[in-house]
Design an enzyme around this catalytic site. Structure first.
Site, PDB file in Angstrom:
ATOM      1  N   ALA A 130       0.820  -1.277  -0.071  1.00 38.61           N
ATOM      2  CA  ALA A 130      -0.180   0.063   0.051  1.00 38.61           C
ATOM      3  C   ALA A 130       0.718   1.427   0.011  1.00 38.61           C
ATOM      4  O   ALA A 130       0.516   2.291  -0.646  1.00 38.61           O
ATOM      5  CB  ALA A 130      -0.953  -0.049   1.203  1.00 38.61           C
ATOM      6  N   ILE A 138      -4.057  -3.719  -5.454  1.00 34.09           N
ATOM      7  CA  ILE A 138      -5.124  -4.012  -6.387  1.00 34.09           C
ATOM      8  C   ILE A 138      -5.501  -2.970  -7.554  1.00 34.09           C
ATOM      9  O   ILE A 138      -6.464  -2.809  -8.425  1.00 34.09           O
ATOM     10  CB  ILE A 138      -6.395  -4.373  -5.895  1.00 34.09           C
ATOM     11  CG1 ILE A 138      -6.984  -3.237  -4.967  1.00 34.09           C
ATOM     12  CG2 ILE A 138      -6.439  -5.670  -4.948  1.00 34.09           C
ATOM     13  CD1 ILE A 138      -8.406  -3.491  -4.336  1.00 34.09           C
ATOM     14  N   HIS A 196      -3.200 -10.135  -4.620  1.00 32.44           N
ATOM     15  CA  HIS A 196      -4.394  -9.976  -4.092  1.00 32.44           C
ATOM     16  C   HIS A 196      -5.288  -9.640  -5.178  1.00 32.44           C
ATOM     17  O   HIS A 196      -6.381  -8.823  -4.822  1.00 32.44           O
ATOM     18  CB  HIS A 196      -4.413  -8.976  -3.059  1.00 32.44           C
ATOM     19  CG  HIS A 196      -3.458  -9.174  -1.738  1.00 32.44           C
ATOM     20  ND1 HIS A 196      -3.170  -8.409  -0.776  1.00 32.44           N
ATOM     21  CD2 HIS A 196      -2.901 -10.508  -1.377  1.00 32.44           C
ATOM     22  CE1 HIS A 196      -2.472  -9.172   0.008  1.00 32.44           C
ATOM     23  NE2 HIS A 196      -2.315 -10.445  -0.243  1.00 32.44           N
ATOM     24  N   CYS A 206     -17.995 -12.838 -13.970  1.00 30.32           N
ATOM     25  CA  CYS A 206     -19.561 -13.126 -13.506  1.00 30.32           C
ATOM     26  C   CYS A 206     -19.464 -14.233 -12.685  1.00 30.32           C
ATOM     27  O   CYS A 206     -18.890 -15.244 -12.662  1.00 30.32           O
ATOM     28  CB  CYS A 206     -20.184 -13.605 -15.003  1.00 30.32           C
ATOM     29  SG  CYS A 206     -21.763 -14.068 -14.757  1.00 30.32           S
ATOM     30  N   CYS A 247     -25.404 -12.733 -19.424  1.00 30.42           N
ATOM     31  CA  CYS A 247     -26.065 -13.763 -19.041  1.00 30.42           C
ATOM     32  C   CYS A 247     -27.007 -13.559 -17.732  1.00 30.42           C
ATOM     33  O   CYS A 247     -28.040 -14.300 -17.382  1.00 30.42           O
ATOM     34  CB  CYS A 247     -25.280 -15.085 -18.630  1.00 30.42           C
ATOM     35  SG  CYS A 247     -24.696 -14.865 -16.692  1.00 30.42           S
ATOM     36  N   SER A 306       4.781  -3.451   5.169  1.00 29.97           N
ATOM     37  CA  SER A 306       5.255  -3.663   6.488  1.00 29.97           C
ATOM     38  C   SER A 306       5.275  -5.399   6.471  1.00 29.97           C
ATOM     39  O   SER A 306       5.812  -5.844   7.672  1.00 29.97           O
ATOM     40  CB  SER A 306       4.417  -3.190   7.493  1.00 29.97           C
ATOM     41  OG  SER A 306       4.289  -1.773   7.393  1.00 29.97           O
TER      42      SER A 306
HETATM   43 ZN   LIG Z   1     -22.660 -14.532 -16.922  1.00 30.67          ZN
END
Ligand SMILES: [Zn+2]
Length: 265
Positions: free
Chosen positions: A42, A121, A137, A145, A171, A210
Site C-alpha cells: 500500500a 489492486i 491480491h 461473472c 447472462c 510492512s
Molecule cells: Zn455470466
C-alpha cells in the site's frame, strides 16, 4: 553570526548527507543486479492519493476488511456496490507516482529484468509501464461473472461501478471485481509467478509494505540465500535485520533519486 549560520547549516544537512550516501549505495545495488524483484504494498500508492485500506476511514467509510468480505458480498451484492462506488472511483482516478515510474524506468531506460510482485489492486504498476506484474491480491482492472465466470474489462463495468449499480454479465449474473475478498482463495497463478520471480532474484527491493499479511509477506523467503534485500518502508518489518539497506523515508524521497543514478542500457 557567520559561525552560527555555518553550524546551523552543517547540522541541518547532516541527515541528508547520510540519506544521499545510502541512496548511492542503493543505486550501486540496482546497477550491478540484472534481475530485480520489487515486492510492493500500500505504501507505494499513498503518493497517488490511495490510502492504506487496512487502516482507512473517511470517504472510504470502512476498512477493506469490512468491505471485502465474500460472505457479505454474496449475501447483499446491492449493498456492496452502493458503498464500493466511492472506493472504486478513488482508485480508478489515481495516477502512477514517482515510485511506480522509477520502477518502470529501470526496465525501460536501464534495460533491467524487473518483476513486480504487488499486494495492491490498483494496477498502477502496469499503468506506469511495468510489464511483469504479479498481482497477488488480484486487480480492479477486471471483473468476472458469478454465474458463468465470463471476464470483463474496466470499460464494460466502470460506469456501473462508479454510480453504485450492480454491474451485470450478458447472462444476467452479477459481476465481482477480480480482487481477492476475505474468505476467498488467493489467485494461484499470481503466486506461481511471484515465487518463480523470487527464485531468480539477484536483488529484492521491498517497497511500501510492512510485510504483515501472509502469505505475501513470506515471499522473500523464496529468494536464493545470497540475494540481498533492500527495504523502503516507513515502519519496521521483520526482514529489516537481514536487509543490506533499510530506508524509513518516503518512497518518493529515495527510489527516483537512486534510479536516476543508474545508467541507461
Ligand atoms: Zn455470466
Amino acid at each position: 553570526m557567520t559561525d552560527n549560520l555555518y553550524s546551523n547549516s552543517e547540522y541541518n544537512s547532516e541527515p541528508d548527507l547520510v540519506l544521499d550516501a545510502k541512496i548511492q549505495l542503493l543505486a550501486g545495488k540496482l546497477s550491478v543486479a540484472n534481475r530485480i524483484v520489487f515486492l510492493t504494498g500500500a505504501g507505494v500508492s499513498t503518493d497517488s492519493g490511495i490510502p492504506d485500506f487496512r487502516s482507512s476511514t473517511g470517504i472510504y467509510q470502512m476498512t477493506s476488511e469490512d468491505l471485502f468480505r465474500i460472505d457479505r458480498f454474496l449475501a447483499n451484492t446491492e449493498w456492496f456496490y452502493s458503498i464500493f462506488g466511492n472506493f472504486y472511483a478513488g482508485i480508478a482516478d489515481a495516477k502512477p507516482n514517482t515510485g511506480h515510474l522509477a520502477i518502470a524506468e529501470l526496465e525501460k531506460r536501464c534495460g533491467k529484468l524487473i518483476d513486480v510482485v504487488t499486494q495492491n489492486i490498483d494496477a498502477l504498476h502496469s499503468a506506469a509501464g511495468s510489464t511483469s506484474v504479479a498481482e497477488v491480491h488480484g486487480t480492479l482492472r477486471t471483473a468476472s461473472c458469478l454465474k458463468c465466470a465470463k471476464q470483463y474489462s474496466q470499460d464494460y463495468f466502470e460506469p456501473d461501478m462508479r454510480s453504485g449499480r450492480v454491474p451485470r454479465c450478458s447472462c444476467g449474473g452479477a459481476l465481482k471485481p477480480d480482487v481477492t475478498f476475505f474468505g476467498e482463495m488467493l489467485p494461484e497463478h499470481a503466486f506461481v509467478q511471484a515465487r518463480s520471480a523470487m527464485k531468480e532474484a539477484e536483488l529484492l527491493v521491498v517497497v511500501g509494505t510492512s510485510l504483515q499479511v501472509t502469505p505475501a509477506a513470506l515471499l522473500p523467503r523464496e529468494c536464493p540465500a545470497d540475494t540481498p534485500f533492500v527495504i523502503i518502508n516507513k515502519t519496521p518489518t521483520y526482514l529489516d535485520s537481514e536487509a543490506a539497506l533499510v530506508f524509513y523515508e518516503s518512497i518518493g524521497d529515495v527510489l527516483p533519486q537512486a534510479v536516476s543514478l543508474v545508467k541507461s542500457a
